[in-house]
Design an enzyme around this catalytic site. Structure first.
Site, PDB file in Angstrom:
ATOM      1  N   SER A   1      40.818  45.487  43.273  1.00 25.09           N
ATOM      2  CA  SER A   1      40.889  46.707  44.085  1.00 25.09           C
ATOM      3  C   SER A   1      42.195  46.683  44.862  1.00 25.09           C
ATOM      4  CB  SER A   1      39.722  46.707  45.074  1.00 25.09           C
ATOM      5  OG  SER A   1      39.881  47.718  46.047  1.00 25.09           O
ATOM      6  N   TYR A   9      34.435  42.323  51.853  1.00 27.21           N
ATOM      7  CA  TYR A   9      34.860  42.956  50.584  1.00 27.21           C
ATOM      8  C   TYR A   9      36.311  42.579  50.292  1.00 27.21           C
ATOM      9  CZ  TYR A   9      35.568  46.587  47.011  1.00 27.21           C
ATOM     10  OH  TYR A   9      35.846  47.250  45.837  1.00 27.21           O
TER      11      TYR A   9
END
Ligand code: NDP
Length: 244
Positions: free
Chosen positions: A138, A151
């Site tokens: 990501s 995350y």
């Protein structure tokens, strides 16, 4: 992709499903892994309609025994593996002090530990004849955000591990690539339990036209369709209007 076999985790929705559609349309046989069996069956039916060979496997990637069983099923039904897309992931954002320990653990298990176990299972088949490991990280593997500490940690871990694995496998015929999408219109953000963070997240990307899952699938296809001498190590793709 004709004659190639792709294993895609998290194929029941979003980026994984779009990648399965694109690779199958390009002629690959695909093994679809996720927990929601009915979604996988529906996607398998759709892909089979245009002649693709598909194996739908209900598996929780955090269960190493389930992933090992999936490896055996792929070997017996498809005979080989040319591409592994480590895509399954969860993003459960909250401030660290909200103390949502179960959610931290789920993110670490799905986004990082499961990637290791899945790669471990499919790597021998990839080494046998060469192939690609594509890891879906990501932009959060590069840029850190408040309310995203864990995350961010999982996606930075994927990036670091992926680059080390690339070096370990250089010259073996197995390429390792990392794809780092910005914000994509999928179900991912619907699973937050922290309501205030839902609002903060929505505000952060207010007015930004999201990437489509198919944009990320295009990046996967580009990465794996290079000639064997060329390895695209990393692709960072953001919506045109996304700043961070
Ligand atoms: P989705 O929520 O649409 O898809 C996530 C997929 O992961 C689902 O197929 C889900 O299947 C699967 N999954 C989750 N937990 C497990 C598990 N324990 N075992 C097996 N499969 C599991 O989100 P995206 O398509 O957006 O996410 C795909 C990847 O892209 C993730 O790694 C995410 O971090 C990354 N990403 C997404 C971005 C975005 O903005 N959407 C941006 C950058 C990266 P099921 O529930 O059926 O098990």
């Amino acid at each position: 992709m004709q004659g190639r076999v792709a294993v895609i985790t998290g194929a029941s929705s979003g980026i994984g499903a779009a990648t399965a559609r694109l690779l199958a349309a390009e002629g690959a046989a695909v093994a679809l892994l996720a927990r929601r069996a009915e979604r996988l069956e529906a996607l398998a039916l759709e892909l089979e309609e245009y002649g693709a060979k598909v194996v739908a496997i209900q598996a929780d990637v955090t269960d190493p025994a389930a992933v090992a069983a999936a490896g055996e099923q792929v070997a017996s039904e498809l005979g080989r593996v040319d591409l592994l897309v480590n895509n399954a992931g969860v993003m459960l954002l909250s401030p660290f002090e909200a103390d949502l320990v179960d959610e931290w653990e789920r993110m670490i298990d799905v986004n990082f530990t499961a990637v290791l176990h899945t790669t471990r299972v499919f790597l021998p088949a990839l080494r046998d004849g060469g192939g690609d490991v594509v890891n879906i990280s990501s932009v959060a593997g590069r840029v850190v955000f408040e309310r995203s500490a864990v995350y961010n940690g999982t996606k930075h871990a994927v990036g670091a591990w992926s680059e080390a694995l690339r070096k370990e496998l250089a010259g073996t015929g197995v390429r390792v690539g990392l794809i780092e999408p910005g914000v994509v219109a999928t179900e991912l953000t619907t699973h937050f339990s922290h309501d205030e963070t839902k609002a903060v997240y929505a505000e952060r990307y207010d007015g930004v036209e999201r990437l489509e899952a198919s944009d990320v699938a295009d990046a996967v296809l580009f990465m794996v369709s290079r000639p064997p001498r060329a390895a695209i190590n990393e692709i960072l793709l953001r919506p045109s209007a996304q700043k961070p």
